[in-house]
Design a protein around this motif. Structure first.
Motif, short mmCIF file in Angstrom:
data_model
loop_
_atom_site.label_atom_id
_atom_site.label_comp_id
_atom_site.label_asym_id
_atom_site.label_seq_id
_atom_site.Cartn_x
_atom_site.Cartn_y
_atom_site.Cartn_z
N ARG A 276 10.14 15.19 6.72
CA ARG A 276 10.40 14.78 8.19
C ARG A 276 11.14 13.54 8.36
N ALA A 277 12.32 13.20 8.87
CA ALA A 277 13.03 11.98 9.00
C ALA A 277 12.23 11.22 10.19
N PHE A 278 12.28 9.96 9.92
CA PHE A 278 11.61 8.98 10.81
C PHE A 278 12.55 7.85 11.14
N VAL A 279 12.07 7.23 12.28
CA VAL A 279 12.58 6.01 12.79
C VAL A 279 11.44 5.05 13.14
N SER A 280 11.24 4.05 12.58
CA SER A 280 10.16 3.22 12.91
C SER A 280 10.53 1.90 13.68
N SER A 281 9.88 1.80 14.75
CA SER A 281 10.41 0.56 15.63
C SER A 281 9.55 -0.52 15.00
N ARG A 282 8.54 -0.18 14.49
CA ARG A 282 7.68 -1.36 13.77
C ARG A 282 7.37 -1.20 12.46
N THR A 283 7.40 -1.69 11.57
CA THR A 283 7.00 -1.35 9.90
C THR A 283 6.46 -2.67 9.32
N GLU A 284 5.27 -2.27 9.00
CA GLU A 284 4.39 -3.25 8.34
C GLU A 284 3.95 -2.91 7.00
N PHE A 285 4.10 -3.99 5.89
CA PHE A 285 3.70 -3.82 4.88
C PHE A 285 2.34 -4.34 4.49
N ARG A 286 1.25 -3.90 4.03
CA ARG A 286 -0.11 -4.49 4.06
C ARG A 286 -0.45 -4.61 2.48
N SER A 287 -0.93 -5.54 1.94
CA SER A 287 -1.57 -5.68 0.51
C SER A 287 -2.83 -6.30 0.24
N HIS A 288 -3.63 -5.87 -0.46
CA HIS A 288 -4.86 -6.28 -0.79
C HIS A 288 -4.88 -6.32 -2.26
N ARG A 289 -4.78 -7.89 -3.09
CA ARG A 289 -4.95 -7.92 -4.64
C ARG A 289 -3.69 -7.07 -5.10
N GLY A 290 -2.55 -6.89 -4.39
CA GLY A 290 -1.32 -6.42 -5.11
C GLY A 290 -1.16 -5.08 -4.73
N ALA A 291 -2.25 -4.32 -3.85
CA ALA A 291 -1.90 -2.73 -3.64
C ALA A 291 -1.48 -2.80 -2.26
N VAL A 292 -0.16 -2.23 -2.32
CA VAL A 292 0.45 -2.41 -1.11
C VAL A 292 0.79 -1.10 -0.27
N VAL A 293 0.32 -0.89 0.85
CA VAL A 293 0.65 0.32 1.92
C VAL A 293 1.45 0.21 2.76
N LEU A 294 1.96 1.16 3.39
CA LEU A 294 3.13 1.12 4.47
C LEU A 294 2.49 1.64 5.82
N ARG A 295 2.83 0.94 6.95
CA ARG A 295 2.64 1.48 8.25
C ARG A 295 3.81 1.39 8.94
N LEU A 296 4.00 2.77 9.63
CA LEU A 296 5.11 2.97 10.36
C LEU A 296 4.73 3.18 11.87
N ALA A 297 5.42 2.76 12.68
CA ALA A 297 5.31 3.02 14.00
C ALA A 297 6.43 4.19 14.44
N LEU B 202 3.67 -10.14 -1.85
CA LEU B 202 2.93 -9.06 -1.52
C LEU B 202 2.03 -8.59 -2.68
N THR B 203 3.11 -8.43 -3.86
CA THR B 203 2.28 -7.57 -5.06
C THR B 203 1.36 -8.59 -6.14
N GLU B 204 1.14 -9.74 -5.62
CA GLU B 204 0.41 -10.79 -6.27
C GLU B 204 -0.98 -10.33 -6.29
N GLY B 205 -1.52 -10.14 -7.59
CA GLY B 205 -2.84 -9.79 -7.82
C GLY B 205 -3.17 -9.85 -9.34
N PRO B 206 -3.98 -9.29 -9.72
CA PRO B 206 -4.84 -9.39 -11.03
C PRO B 206 -3.98 -8.35 -11.87
N ALA B 207 -3.90 -8.58 -13.09
CA ALA B 207 -3.14 -7.45 -14.08
C ALA B 207 -3.83 -6.30 -14.14
N TRP B 208 -5.11 -6.34 -14.08
CA TRP B 208 -5.91 -5.09 -14.01
C TRP B 208 -5.44 -4.04 -12.76
N GLY B 209 -5.02 -4.57 -11.71
CA GLY B 209 -4.71 -4.00 -10.62
C GLY B 209 -3.38 -3.27 -10.86
#
Length: 973
Positions: free
Chosen positions: A750-771, A796-803
């Motif tokens: 499905r095509a999307f158009v996001s009015s607000r896009t947000e990348f969130r990361s914790h210890r280098g693990a990144v997810v994407l949130r789309l509005a 955003l991707t800064e984190g430990p090597a084991w991650g």
């Protein structure tokens, strides 16, 4: 076996009951499916699975092996089969040489110099001939009447030694009783006595020329070696003088040391070569030595007159084109032509060259042109090919001579006198031989995708980011095939112990995986994680990925035992009527089902390209299975007993799965570790972006969670792999792979158009949130990483090597498991559907080629269907974790096309194109070789071609090769 579960009747009833219940269940399931594409594919898949299962079950059907036969009986049966093959082979050659038309020329003989033979008391002498018996027929009869004798026949070039060997072989076969010794002609040119014992070489040649004898007779030797050791093979060693002069003495010593005292033997040689061998080595123990004499000019004259067409003559007297020439020789017996006509080969050539009325043999009396006997012989050899092709016109005869000269030079370079169609690949450049399989595999895959490309959703078959990425992926696949052919296939089948070569494959595959994954990690940003079928950064990762992908297929067939230079193979059911019937039924079911599905796609009833692809593969496999059962080819050997075949399949499945699992896990483990290491090492210093703004992106950090967001509209496509799974985001301008797959109703794009896009990361693990307009969506972020500025990625991707390892290694290691399962299936199918092709009993090279082509297409189709069946659970139950949907759907078709590309027939296809394009051979190569055989220039020895005589081969090879630019215009004819 009369009761209980072992009862065949009970098993059939249970099987029919299970099939009936399955059909009822299938009907119920189909009523609940609204998607026409899913229903059609379900029918195709189930039909393919049932057909393949029934085929394999029938091929492998049988209870335990019957009671084993005594070893002596097995050897006698093998000897009888060998006798039939040798008789068919040389009887056809006898007719082709027109030795019976009207009858062979009998060459006189006498006892040779006693110094070249053993002591008289050691020789079981041939009975002294009476008057009129000093001819070839007499010596053959005398030898046949005295079993256990040994004979060395000496003669000059063209004196009739090979004809004597042929007549001796047929004569011994005519009086042979079942279970007796079989005379077999062995051209000695291929033996190297410095590195190979005579028995070893004879056994190797037997197993290579008559492949059933390569089967094990017991735990320590092949059937070929068993026949030699028990005296069931009578060696006819032809052409001792073709050995290198430096090994003459060693060769005689080897023969004396390795032949039993009571083993009969016939050996032919030129006198000077044998004299050198005796001086440097020894005489042949217990062997009588005879010498062939030149023909009497009266014999030659009578033969030429009897075989030439009569001319109109006055007075009712019979005359031919030879009549005035022969009268002149009666008056001038010292003329060089008289000496030439005492050589049997030259008499045969003269018969052909002047066989019609267009040429006059009186030209041979011209002393200005032919000042010596050698010049006349050279003229006859030169004129033989144009005379044989006289009705093709002047240009056709010249072209035939040039092309046959190319073949002759190739044989001279290889030091052999025979050429199999599967050996023509050696005439192509090494670079082409290495790259050709990749080109054939890609072309075959493209042909199979044509119905999918004609459907309304053709772009759904794979991700195509841009033309450059697509081309680089194909380049990588070609490189992968070339590396695999060069390093992962055995040079010659059976020459290297399996465990030894397996270690080599493990080392090479692991090293290649490490290098390719290092290159992939250098060219791509893997800090966000890895997913099969994901968007890559640039063309370089696509090339490395394609290379690794193709390398796997050569690994599969390398473990299955396919050699670097494949040999002809047939199908196991060819010699069994029940197996052919089962294959015919399964082929018909696959063909009808596949055509129905493809027709539905083309008519618009179903629009999934995967529906079209599955239907195409089923239709192709069905058509090939039907064509494979039309008749039993003579060059296929009887299949093994069912119980033994079943155990063989099970053993190869187990061995193949174990080997590919080991290599897959080790290689992916090393490759994944290298990729993690490179990804960690290439991560540079990171700036603290908390509270900063770069372009339209704002960066901040709260409670250990780093956030990058923008209110700028972001467009792309969301791939929902399955129900209740996190979608995968793809940027605008790219197409997610496999947006719709039949049987998986929850998968969609499905095509999307996001009015607000947000990348969130914790210890280098990144997810994407789309509005989006449909509400907030959380998706995997790797595909959208290009939307971020480079410094933002680093932060955003800064984190430990084991991650990093946790995000990369699991899908890569899981791919190793998939490699093991698929590779095991490929090994099992390749062994189960491969039987050695009998290249000696083959009706001819074209028959052998047809058999190999049919077997190749059948193996490829069945291997693709079986691989698809194995990958089906991966596609259905993995829920596309790590992109396994893409990995599973991309494996099964290339497995089938790789089987085609790596076969002898597939390799020949590229060789034929190159030879024709370069002007060395015509486009219809096999038709030309057959024509040369029909005209008597070449002879057929089973599936091999040979020149009529070695002197002819040498003469054609000595002629200079024309320049390439001069060849091409003629090649278009």
């Amino acid at each position: 076996m009369s009761g209980g579960w072992r009862s065949a009747r009970l098993r059939r009833r249970v099987a029919f009951g299970v099939c009936g219940a399955a059909l009822v269940a299938l009907a119920a399931v189909l009523r609940t499916i609204d998607d026409v594409s899913a229903a059609s594919v379900l029918v195709s898949v189930i039909g393919a699975v049932v057909s393949v299962a029934a085929l394999l079950a029938d091929v492998l059907r049988g209870d335990a092996d019957p009671l084993p036969r005594p070893a002596a009986e097995l050897r006698h049966r093998a000897a009888d089969a060998l006798a039939d093959a040798v008789r068919e082979q040389w009887a056809a050659e006898f007719r082709l040489r027109r030795l019976q038309d009207p009858e062979p020329v009998d060459v006189p003989w006498i006892a040779a110099d006693p110094r070249l033979a053993d002591h008289p008391e050691n020789i079981r002498r041939i009975p002294a001939p009476r008057d009129g018996e000093r001819q070839l027929g007499g010596i053959v009869d005398a030898f046949a009447a005295a079993p256990g004798r040994r004979l060395v026949v000496l003669g000059g070039p063209g004196s009739g030694k090979s004809v004597l060997a042929l007549r001796f072989t047929l004569g011994r076969l005519a009086v042979r009783r079942p279970g007796g010794a079989v005379p077999v002609i062995f051209p000695l040119a291929g033996w190297d006595p410095r590195h190979s014992g005579l028995r070893d070489w004879l056994a190797e040649r037997l197993a290579a020329d008559y492949r059933p004898l390569g089967a094990p007779a017991d735990g320590r030797r092949t059937m070929a070696r068993a026949l030699l050791d028990t005296g069931l093979v009578l060696p006819v060693l032809d052409g001792f003088d073709e050995l290198p002069q430096a090994v003459y003495g060693e060769a005689v010593r080897r023969i004396n040391a390795e032949l039993d005292d009571d083993l009969p033997l016939l050996l032919t040689s030129r006198p000077q070569a044998w004299a050198t061998a005796v001086d440097e080595g020894d005489v042949l123990t217990a062997a009588q030595v005879v010498k062939l004499l030149p023909l009497d000019i009266g014999q030659s004259a009578a033969y030429l007159e009897r075989t030439a067409r009569p001319l109109p003559a006055d007075g009712g007297r019979r005359a031919t084109v030879w009549t005035p020439v022969l009268r002149y020789l009666e008056e001038e017996p010292g003329h060089p032509l008289a000496a030439v006509l005492t050589v049997p080969l030259m008499v045969a050539l003269a018969r052909t060259v002047y066989g019609d009325r267009s040429r006059d043999p009186a030209e041979l009396l011209d002393d200005a042109r032919f000042e010596s006997a050698e010049r006349i012989e050279e003229h006859l050899l030169e004129a033989f090919v144009p005379a044989a092709f006289h009705d093709a016109g002047d240009r056709g005869a010249v072209e035939a001579r040039r092309r046959l000269g190319t073949l002759a030079r190739e044989l001279q370079k290889r030091g052999t006198g025979r050429l199999g169609w599967w050996e023509l690949e050696a005439m192509a450049p090494r670079v082409l031989r290495v790259y050709a399989p990749g080109l054939v595999a890609i072309a075959a895959t493209a042909v199979l995708l044509v119905p999918g490309l004609l459907s309304r959703a053709s772009a759904d078959l794979a991700t195509v980011e841009d033309t450059g990425s697509f081309v680089m992926n194909l380049v990588g696949q070609t490189l992968g095939y070339s590396l695999g052919v060069a390093f992962l296939l055995q040079p010659v089948a059976g020459r290297v112990r399996r465990i030894v070569f397996l270690r080599r494959q493990l080392a090479i595959t692991t090293a290649a995986a490490g290098v390719l994954w290092a290159g992939f990690a250098l060219g791509d940003d893997l800090r966000f994680g890895y997913r099969f079928g994901a968007v890559t950064d640039g063309w370089l990762p696509d090339m490395f990925g394609g290379c690794l992908f193709a390398l796997l297929f050569t690994l599969f067939f390398g473990i299955a035992g396919l050699p670097r230079r494949p040999v002809p193979l047939s199908l196991p059911w060819t010699g069994d009527h029940r197996g052919r019937a089962a294959a015919r039924g399964c082929g018909g079911a696959l063909l009808v089902g596949g055509l129905s599905v493809v027709g539905g796609v083309l008519l618009g009833v179903a629009d999934s390209p995967w529906t079209a692809l599955i239907g195409t593969v089923c239709a192709v496999a069905g058509a090939v299975l039907l064509s494979a059962t039309r008749r039993a080819e003579r060059d296929s050997v009887p299949r093994a007993r069912p119980g033994r075949t079943t155990r063989r399949l099970a053993a190869e499945l187990a061995r193949g799965t174990a080997a590919t699992l080991l290599i897959g896990l080790v290689a992916t483990g090393v490759g994944g570790t290298v990729a993690v290491s490179v990804t960690v090492l290439k991560s540079g210093s990171r700036d603290d972006l908390d509270g900063r703004r770069i372009e339209s992106w704002e960066f901040r950090e709260r409670h250990g969670v780093r956030i990058a967001d923008t209110e700028r509209p972001v467009r792309g496509t969301l791939l929902y792999p399955a129900e209740r799974t996190r979608p995968v985001a793809y940027p605008r301008g790219t197409t997610p792979p496999n947006c719709e797959v039949p049987l998986l109703t929850g998968r969609r794009c499905r095509a999307f158009v996001s009015s607000r896009t947000e990348f969130r990361s914790h210890r280098g693990a990144v997810v994407l949130r789309l509005a989006t307009s449909r509400g907030p969506v959380t998706a995997e972020a790797a595909g959208m990483r290009d939307a971020l500025p480079p410094r933002g990625r680093d932060w955003l991707t800064e984190g430990p090597a084991w991650g990093v390892a946790g995000r990369l290694l699991p899908p890569i290691l899981a791919a190793g498991l998939l490699v093991g399962v698929v590779g095991g299936c490929v090994c099992g199918v390749h062994h189960a559907l491969s039987a050695p092709s009998d290249v000696i009993r083959a009706a001819g090279p074209r028959s052998s080629l047809r058999t190999d082509r049919t077997a190749t297409l059948a193996r490829g189709g069945v291997a693709a269907l079986v691989t698809g069946t194995v990958c089906l659970p991966v596609v259905a139950f993995s829920r596309d974790w790590g992109g396994f949907m893409h990995a599973g759907t991309q494996l099964w078709v290339p497995v089938g096309t790789a089987a085609l590309a790596l076969s002898a027939w597939g390799r020949l296809a590229v060789t034929r194109v190159w030879l024709a394009a370069s002007g060395r051979m015509p486009w219809r190569l096999m038709a030309f070789l057959d024509e040369a055989h029909r005209r008597g220039v070449l002879r057929q020895s089973g599936a091999y071609y040979e020149f009529r005589h070695l002197q002819l081969q040498r003469q054609l090879a000595s002629e200079p090769a024309p320049h390439t630019e001069d060849q091409r215009p003629h090649a278009r004819r």
